[in-house]
Scaffold this motif. Structure first.
Motif, PDB file in Angstrom:
ATOM      1  N   GLU A 226      25.582   8.244 132.302  1.00  0.00           N
ATOM      2  CA  GLU A 226      25.171   9.614 132.665  1.00  0.00           C
ATOM      3  C   GLU A 226      24.237  10.117 131.564  1.00  0.00           C
ATOM      4  OE1 GLU A 226      28.312  12.260 133.722  1.00  0.00           O
ATOM      5  OE2 GLU A 226      29.467  10.702 134.736  1.00  0.00           O
ATOM      6  N   LYS A 227      23.028   9.600 131.563  1.00  0.00           N
ATOM      7  CA  LYS A 227      22.113   9.867 130.452  1.00  0.00           C
ATOM      8  C   LYS A 227      21.623  11.317 130.425  1.00  0.00           C
ATOM      9  CE  LYS A 227      20.523   5.193 129.522  1.00  0.00           C
ATOM     10  NZ  LYS A 227      21.628   4.528 130.213  1.00  0.00           N
ATOM     11  N   GLY A 228      21.543  11.966 131.552  1.00  0.00           N
ATOM     12  CA  GLY A 228      21.153  13.379 131.588  1.00  0.00           C
ATOM     13  C   GLY A 228      22.175  14.246 130.885  1.00  0.00           C
ATOM     14  N   TYR A 229      23.447  14.025 131.226  1.00  0.00           N
ATOM     15  CA  TYR A 229      24.526  14.805 130.615  1.00  0.00           C
ATOM     16  C   TYR A 229      24.644  14.465 129.119  1.00  0.00           C
ATOM     17  CZ  TYR A 229      29.035  17.208 130.434  1.00  0.00           C
ATOM     18  OH  TYR A 229      30.057  18.081 130.135  1.00  0.00           O
ATOM     19  N   ALA A 230      24.518  13.172 128.791  1.00  0.00           N
ATOM     20  CA  ALA A 230      24.574  12.743 127.387  1.00  0.00           C
ATOM     21  C   ALA A 230      23.442  13.384 126.588  1.00  0.00           C
ATOM     22  CB  ALA A 230      24.484  11.221 127.319  1.00  0.00           C
ATOM     23  N   SER A 231      22.260  13.483 127.199  1.00  0.00           N
ATOM     24  CA  SER A 231      21.116  14.100 126.508  1.00  0.00           C
ATOM     25  C   SER A 231      21.387  15.574 126.221  1.00  0.00           C
ATOM     26  CB  SER A 231      19.852  13.962 127.353  1.00  0.00           C
ATOM     27  OG  SER A 231      19.549  12.600 127.568  1.00  0.00           O
ATOM     28  N   ALA A 232      22.051  16.252 127.175  1.00  0.00           N
ATOM     29  CA  ALA A 232      22.386  17.664 126.951  1.00  0.00           C
ATOM     30  C   ALA A 232      23.337  17.802 125.749  1.00  0.00           C
ATOM     31  CB  ALA A 232      23.031  18.252 128.211  1.00  0.00           C
ATOM     32  N   ILE A 233      24.285  16.870 125.622  1.00  0.00           N
ATOM     33  CA  ILE A 233      25.220  16.898 124.482  1.00  0.00           C
ATOM     34  C   ILE A 233      24.464  16.773 123.162  1.00  0.00           C
ATOM     35  CG2 ILE A 233      27.080  15.626 123.340  1.00  0.00           C
ATOM     36  CD1 ILE A 233      28.094  14.834 126.134  1.00  0.00           C
ATOM     37  N   VAL A 234      23.561  15.815 123.113  1.00  0.00           N
ATOM     38  CA  VAL A 234      22.863  15.568 121.848  1.00  0.00           C
ATOM     39  C   VAL A 234      21.844  16.673 121.548  1.00  0.00           C
ATOM     40  CG1 VAL A 234      20.877  14.145 122.544  1.00  0.00           C
ATOM     41  CG2 VAL A 234      22.109  13.602 120.462  1.00  0.00           C
ATOM     42  N   VAL A 235      21.316  17.321 122.580  1.00  0.00           N
ATOM     43  CA  VAL A 235      20.405  18.452 122.332  1.00  0.00           C
ATOM     44  C   VAL A 235      21.190  19.621 121.726  1.00  0.00           C
ATOM     45  CG1 VAL A 235      18.996  20.221 123.473  1.00  0.00           C
ATOM     46  CG2 VAL A 235      18.676  17.824 124.046  1.00  0.00           C
ATOM     47  N   VAL A 236      22.402  19.868 122.240  1.00  0.00           N
ATOM     48  CA  VAL A 236      23.256  20.924 121.652  1.00  0.00           C
ATOM     49  C   VAL A 236      23.564  20.588 120.194  1.00  0.00           C
ATOM     50  CG1 VAL A 236      25.528  22.027 121.764  1.00  0.00           C
ATOM     51  CG2 VAL A 236      24.245  21.616 123.862  1.00  0.00           C
ATOM     52  N   LEU A 237      23.856  19.322 119.926  1.00  0.00           N
ATOM     53  CA  LEU A 237      24.129  18.899 118.547  1.00  0.00           C
ATOM     54  C   LEU A 237      22.903  19.120 117.664  1.00  0.00           C
ATOM     55  CD1 LEU A 237      25.976  17.528 116.478  1.00  0.00           C
ATOM     56  CD2 LEU A 237      25.157  15.318 117.302  1.00  0.00           C
ATOM     57  N   LEU A 238      21.729  18.819 118.190  1.00  0.00           N
ATOM     58  CA  LEU A 238      20.485  19.022 117.443  1.00  0.00           C
ATOM     59  C   LEU A 238      20.284  20.502 117.111  1.00  0.00           C
ATOM     60  CD1 LEU A 238      17.696  17.977 116.393  1.00  0.00           C
ATOM     61  CD2 LEU A 238      16.822  18.384 118.684  1.00  0.00           C
ATOM     62  N   VAL A 239      20.542  21.364 118.095  1.00  0.00           N
ATOM     63  CA  VAL A 239      20.382  22.813 117.879  1.00  0.00           C
ATOM     64  C   VAL A 239      21.366  23.296 116.806  1.00  0.00           C
ATOM     65  CG1 VAL A 239      20.660  25.079 118.970  1.00  0.00           C
ATOM     66  CG2 VAL A 239      19.472  23.246 120.185  1.00  0.00           C
ATOM     67  N   ILE A 240      22.607  22.809 116.864  1.00  0.00           N
ATOM     68  CA  ILE A 240      23.612  23.206 115.857  1.00  0.00           C
ATOM     69  C   ILE A 240      23.152  22.790 114.452  1.00  0.00           C
ATOM     70  CG2 ILE A 240      25.953  22.708 115.023  1.00  0.00           C
ATOM     71  CD1 ILE A 240      26.812  22.499 117.973  1.00  0.00           C
ATOM     72  N   ILE A 241      22.666  21.556 114.326  1.00  0.00           N
ATOM     73  CA  ILE A 241      22.212  21.070 113.015  1.00  0.00           C
ATOM     74  C   ILE A 241      21.025  21.900 112.506  1.00  0.00           C
ATOM     75  CG2 ILE A 241      21.115  19.112 111.838  1.00  0.00           C
ATOM     76  CD1 ILE A 241      22.822  17.267 113.599  1.00  0.00           C
ATOM     77  N   LEU A 242      20.084  22.216 113.407  1.00  0.00           N
ATOM     78  CA  LEU A 242      18.925  23.016 113.005  1.00  0.00           C
ATOM     79  C   LEU A 242      19.348  24.414 112.561  1.00  0.00           C
ATOM     80  CD1 LEU A 242      16.296  22.025 115.739  1.00  0.00           C
ATOM     81  CD2 LEU A 242      16.301  21.382 113.326  1.00  0.00           C
ATOM     82  N   LEU A 243      20.292  25.025 113.306  1.00  0.00           N
ATOM     83  CA  LEU A 243      20.755  26.369 112.949  1.00  0.00           C
ATOM     84  C   LEU A 243      21.444  26.368 111.584  1.00  0.00           C
ATOM     85  CD1 LEU A 243      22.171  27.813 116.301  1.00  0.00           C
ATOM     86  CD2 LEU A 243      20.261  28.695 114.951  1.00  0.00           C
ATOM     87  N   ILE A 244      22.339  25.399 111.376  1.00  0.00           N
ATOM     88  CA  ILE A 244      23.065  25.337 110.104  1.00  0.00           C
ATOM     89  C   ILE A 244      22.106  25.065 108.948  1.00  0.00           C
ATOM     90  CG2 ILE A 244      24.764  23.987 108.795  1.00  0.00           C
ATOM     91  CD1 ILE A 244      26.350  23.662 111.367  1.00  0.00           C
ATOM     92  N   THR A 245      21.130  24.200 109.163  1.00  0.00           N
ATOM     93  CA  THR A 245      20.140  23.916 108.110  1.00  0.00           C
ATOM     94  C   THR A 245      19.296  25.153 107.806  1.00  0.00           C
ATOM     95  OG1 THR A 245      20.046  21.636 108.896  1.00  0.00           O
ATOM     96  CG2 THR A 245      18.297  22.342 107.429  1.00  0.00           C
ATOM     97  N   ALA A 246      18.920  25.898 108.857  1.00  0.00           N
ATOM     98  CA  ALA A 246      18.127  27.118 108.648  1.00  0.00           C
ATOM     99  C   ALA A 246      18.930  28.149 107.852  1.00  0.00           C
ATOM    100  CB  ALA A 246      17.709  27.697 110.005  1.00  0.00           C
ATOM    101  N   ILE A 247      20.222  28.278 108.172  1.00  0.00           N
ATOM    102  CA  ILE A 247      21.086  29.213 107.425  1.00  0.00           C
ATOM    103  C   ILE A 247      21.202  28.778 105.961  1.00  0.00           C
ATOM    104  CG2 ILE A 247      23.470  30.058 107.209  1.00  0.00           C
ATOM    105  CD1 ILE A 247      23.618  29.851 110.306  1.00  0.00           C
ATOM    106  N   GLN A 248      21.339  27.472 105.754  1.00  0.00           N
ATOM    107  CA  GLN A 248      21.437  26.972 104.379  1.00  0.00           C
ATOM    108  C   GLN A 248      20.154  27.255 103.593  1.00  0.00           C
ATOM    109  OE1 GLN A 248      22.688  22.882 105.549  1.00  0.00           O
ATOM    110  NE2 GLN A 248      24.111  23.140 103.893  1.00  0.00           N
ATOM    111  N   LEU A 249      19.011  27.051 104.242  1.00  0.00           N
ATOM    112  CA  LEU A 249      17.739  27.311 103.558  1.00  0.00           C
ATOM    113  C   LEU A 249      17.600  28.790 103.210  1.00  0.00           C
ATOM    114  CD1 LEU A 249      15.372  25.033 105.680  1.00  0.00           C
ATOM    115  CD2 LEU A 249      16.035  24.697 103.304  1.00  0.00           C
ATOM    116  N   LYS A 250      18.124  29.641 104.094  1.00  0.00           N
ATOM    117  CA  LYS A 250      18.069  31.093 103.840  1.00  0.00           C
ATOM    118  C   LYS A 250      19.017  31.479 102.704  1.00  0.00           C
ATOM    119  CE  LYS A 250      16.639  35.191 105.299  1.00  0.00           C
ATOM    120  NZ  LYS A 250      15.221  35.559 105.282  1.00  0.00           N
TER     121      LYS A 250
END
Length: 315
Positions: free
Chosen positions: A282-306
């Motif tokens: 189910e590559k569509g659903y799996a891709s949605a999971i990893v996109v959410v993970l990517l967004v979480i990592i970007l948000l946490i990194t942005a907060i850390q940089l701030k």
């Protein structure tokens, strides 16, 4: 007068030729520079950037037979946040990260400070602590899996010497995530210790000599000199460890069987991505999971940089 005009014209022509030659050399330098970085840029675009856009596109589709996809908009994301298995994996990922990063970074810093001191055999100690880094994650997980065996594992034997009953490290939902955290801390300590050690060795000795003259103790020097001056390296280590912890996969994959009753209590978002993407196709659903993970990592990194402005001190 005529000779002066001829000389002026000659000087202008020579200046134009000189400028033209410099421009040609500059263009040649740029061409060589782009030629040299082209393989790296091409690899980055083909292997990293293009798959990101491809994954984002797939997350809005339903993956069918023979690679056919059907656009379903936000369908995968709506399903995702109603999926208790996904929410549980997100919880496991955060628990693992919260358990590993503070303790792992603290342990790495303590080891780095100890091995930066003048002690005998510190090269041997550095090698011993760095060994997990050069070992494959699969080998590390298999060794720890044997240590965690309930009846014959070394860990339970050591605990029994101090009167602690056998712990079901890999079969109890309560202790399964703790066992993964222990392995995570042990795996990361050596690598981040080396990075912090390089940061500690950049601190000028004059700061410590001045503190000694003022009669400062070890704790005062650690918190007032070492921590502030090593904070840029410490910040780098925190960002790196957070990012890698949020993507934990190999330890869980190697330590727990697919049919383990506690798998749902330890599986991370990265593991769930693998499960849906490569086991259930189910590559569509799996891709949605990893996109959410990517967004979480970007948000946490942005907060850390701030937030770094409040505790990181650049010289």
């Amino acid at each position: 007068m005529v000779n002066q005009q001829i000389n002026t014209s000659t000087a202008v022509i020579q200046q134009q030729k000189k400028s033209s030659a410099m421009m040609k050399k500059k263009l040649n330098d740029y061409a060589w520079a782009y030629f040299m970085v082209f393989p790296t840029m091409a690899g980055l675009i083909i292997l990293n950037i293009w798959p990101i856009f491809q994954t984002i596109y797939l997350s809005f589709t339903k993956y069918g037979d023979f690679g056919r996809t059907k656009w379903i908009g936000m369908g995968n994301y709506v399903k995702l946040f109603h999926d208790t298995v996904f929410l549980k994996s997100m919880y496991n990922t955060f628990v693992y990260t919260i358990g590993v990063v503070p303790f792992g970074v603290f342990l790495s810093l303590v080891l780095a400070v100890l091995l930066n001191a003048n002690i005998k055999g510190k090269t041997i100690y550095r090698t011993i602590y760095f060994l997990p880094v050069v070992s494959t994650p699969a080998a590390i997980a298999m060794v720890w899996k044997m240590l965690f065996i309930t009846d014959y594992g070394l860990l339970n034997y050591v605990l029994s010497l101090v009167g602690i009953n056998k712990i079901q490290w890999l079969t109890s939902p309560k202790f399964a995530i703790i066992s993964v955290i222990i392995v995570g801390i042990w795996s990361m300590a050596g690598y981040y210790m080396v990075i912090l050690l390089s940061g500690l060795q950049e601190i000028p000795k004059t700061f410590y000599e001045a503190a000694d003259i003022d009669g400062a103790g070890p704790l005062y020097k650690f918190f007032r000199i070492t921590i502030p001056l090593v904070s840029p390296t410490l910040f780098f280590v925190v960002v790196l460890s957070l990012t890698s912890s949020l993507q934990v996969f190999d330890t869980i994959f190697m330590m727990f069987e697919k049919k383990s009753p506690v798998l749902e209590d330890v599986q991370s978002m990265a593991y769930l991505f693998y499960k849906y993407g490569f086991q259930m196709n189910e590559k569509g659903y799996a891709s949605a999971i990893v996109v959410v993970l990517l967004v979480i990592i970007l948000l946490i990194t942005a907060i850390q940089l701030k937030m770094q402005k409040k505790w990181v001190h650049y010289q």
